[in-house]
Design an enzyme around this catalytic site. Structure first.
Site, PDB file in Angstrom:
ATOM      1  CD  GLN A  47      -6.233   1.843 -10.210  1.00 36.07           C
ATOM      2  OE1 GLN A  47      -6.053   0.957 -11.051  1.00 36.07           O
ATOM      3  NE2 GLN A  47      -7.222   1.787  -9.327  1.00 36.07           N
ATOM      4  CB  SER A  50      -3.946  -1.612  -3.539  1.00 38.25           C
ATOM      5  OG  SER A  50      -5.067  -2.422  -3.312  1.00 38.25           O
ATOM      6  CB  THR A  97      -0.054 -11.368  14.169  1.00 36.06           C
ATOM      7  OG1 THR A  97       0.253 -11.325  15.554  1.00 36.06           O
ATOM      8  CG2 THR A  97       0.455 -12.667  13.563  1.00 36.06           C
ATOM      9  CB  CYS A 148     -18.334   5.047  -4.991  1.00 38.23           C
ATOM     10  SG  CYS A 148     -19.803   5.519  -4.217  1.00 38.23           S
TER      11      CYS A 148
END
Ligand code: PLP
Length: 378
Positions: A176, A196, A234, A321
């Site tokens: 974050q 991420s 890969t 969620c």
């Protein structure tokens, strides 16, 4: 609803940035080979991967050879937490992708408490190391850089300095914080750091683990020799290309983070003017510039989220969620907040495409909802 949507849930997923989209499309057109192949087609794919590796490295001031591409931060966190530790120090406010693999690892678990301000009381780590029983060899401290629900920033550099000085490893989930505050892998001093892509405006299913050169960590997947034998398979060249472009754009945005904090200030001032009883969770701690956890004591966050959705506005109740379960956020519970407050907390998270008009649309809807509540009570 006028058909225009207002998206204020960047901490769940930040919409694909135009630069990332362009990079993905151009990679789709360009690649005809496997990055491990020696021929021209393979070398072109390899060049895309290595350019993105440099771009992601520079987002966190790491070296390109320290970047290992993964399928996301969940994989990166699971890799580190499953690293065969004797003891893991972690707080109950960590993301589930840290908590679950820690619990499954079989390691001894030591809780790092957190105050009602959302800041981890990291001095307990030293207390355990100096006075606790047991062997602290091959121990890990996992401390997120910023929380996904409150945006509260944790004292990672100080914690890593202590950990390293006492022979403990240190991991930070920087998902974050990346693209929202400046991150310097060397200044933080951690051994590993997870990222991420979709929180930065890249594609989901893509992330990275930054591993300090020389860190002892077994390969996550064995098979082909990809990613310097650390993570076989890969490479996802399209996702990697988009990640690199998103990282460049996010690095640029960090320099203008004042824009986001001004928008967040407008939002929080507006909320306070409309509902003086509202609480901004973690407001007294250092926070990311884009995140606001707004709690209305006695309210029900899930109901608010649905009402906002009907009004054309996307926000969330605590963490997004996948199971759709209704419950009180484990982060706010770990902070020891009154259940009455925790149950009424929504998360509003701004990002690269958020405008003043978006904040004002949120405030208009908030005002209408609070008027409806007043009418219902009268
Ligand atoms: N860590 C934090 C703090 C997050 O907010 C998230 C996503 O919600 C993750 C890890 C998992 O990231 P990914 O979706 O890439 O697996």
């Amino acid at each position: 609803m006028n058909g225009r949507r207002t998206y204020l849930d960047h901490n769940a997923t930040s919409p694909l940035r135009p630069e990332a989209r362009a990079a993905a499309v151009s990679a789709l057109d360009a690649i005809a080979g496997n990055p491990s192949s020696v021929h021209d087609e393979g070398r072109r794919a390899r060049a895309i991967v290595e350019t993105a590796r440099e771009q992601v490295a520079s987002l966190v001031n790491a070296r390109p050879l320290e970047v290992v591409f993964t399928s996301g931060a969940t994989e990166a966190n699971a890799w580190v937490l499953g690293g065969g530790w004797n003891t893991i120090f972690r707080g109950g406010f960590e993301h589930d992708s840290v908590l679950a693999p820690a619990a499954a690892s079989g390691a001894r678990m030591i809780d790092v408490p957190v105050g009602t301000d959302g800041v981890a009381r990291v001095e307990t780590i030293a207390q355990h190391v100096f006075t606790g029983s047991g062997d602290f060899g091959r121990s890990l401290v996992a401390l997120q850089l910023a929380n996904n629900e409150t945006g509260v920033i944790q004292p990672v550099a100080e914690t890593a300095a202590f950990a390293v000085a006492h022979g403990l490893s240190c991991h930070t989930d920087a998902v974050q914080a990346a693209g929202r505050i400046r991150i310097d892998f060397n200044e933080l001093g951690v051994d590993t750091l997870s990222l991420s892509a979709h929180k930065l405006g890249g594609l989901s299913g893509m992330g990275a683990l930054i591993i300090r050169d020389g860190t002892r960590l077994a390969s996550f997947l064995v098979g082909g020799g990809q990613e310097r034998r650390r993570r076989a398979g890969t490479e996802n060249v399209i996702g990697i290309a988009a990640f690199g472009a998103a990282a460049v754009a996010a690095t640029r945005d960090v320099a203008t983070a004042g824009r986001l904090s001004a928008l967040r200030g407008r939002l929080e001032r507006g909320v306070a003017a409309i509902t003086p009883t509202a609480i901004i969770v973690g407001a007294e701690a250092p926070r990311l510039p884009n995140t606001s956890s707004v709690a209305l004591p006695g309210g029900a966050a899930e109901t608010l989220v649905i009402k906002f959705d009907l009004a054309g506005i996307a926000v969330s109740a605590g963490a997004a969620c996948s199971s759709g379960k209704v419950g009180v956020s484990h982060v706010l519970t770990a902070m020891g907040l009154d259940q009455d407050i925790a149950r009424g907390a929504i998360r509003v998270s701004l990002g690269w495409n958020t405008s003043e008009a978006d904040v004002d649309a949120f405030l208009t809807a908030w005002h209408e909802m609070s008027m409806a509540r007043v009418r219902a009570v009268a």
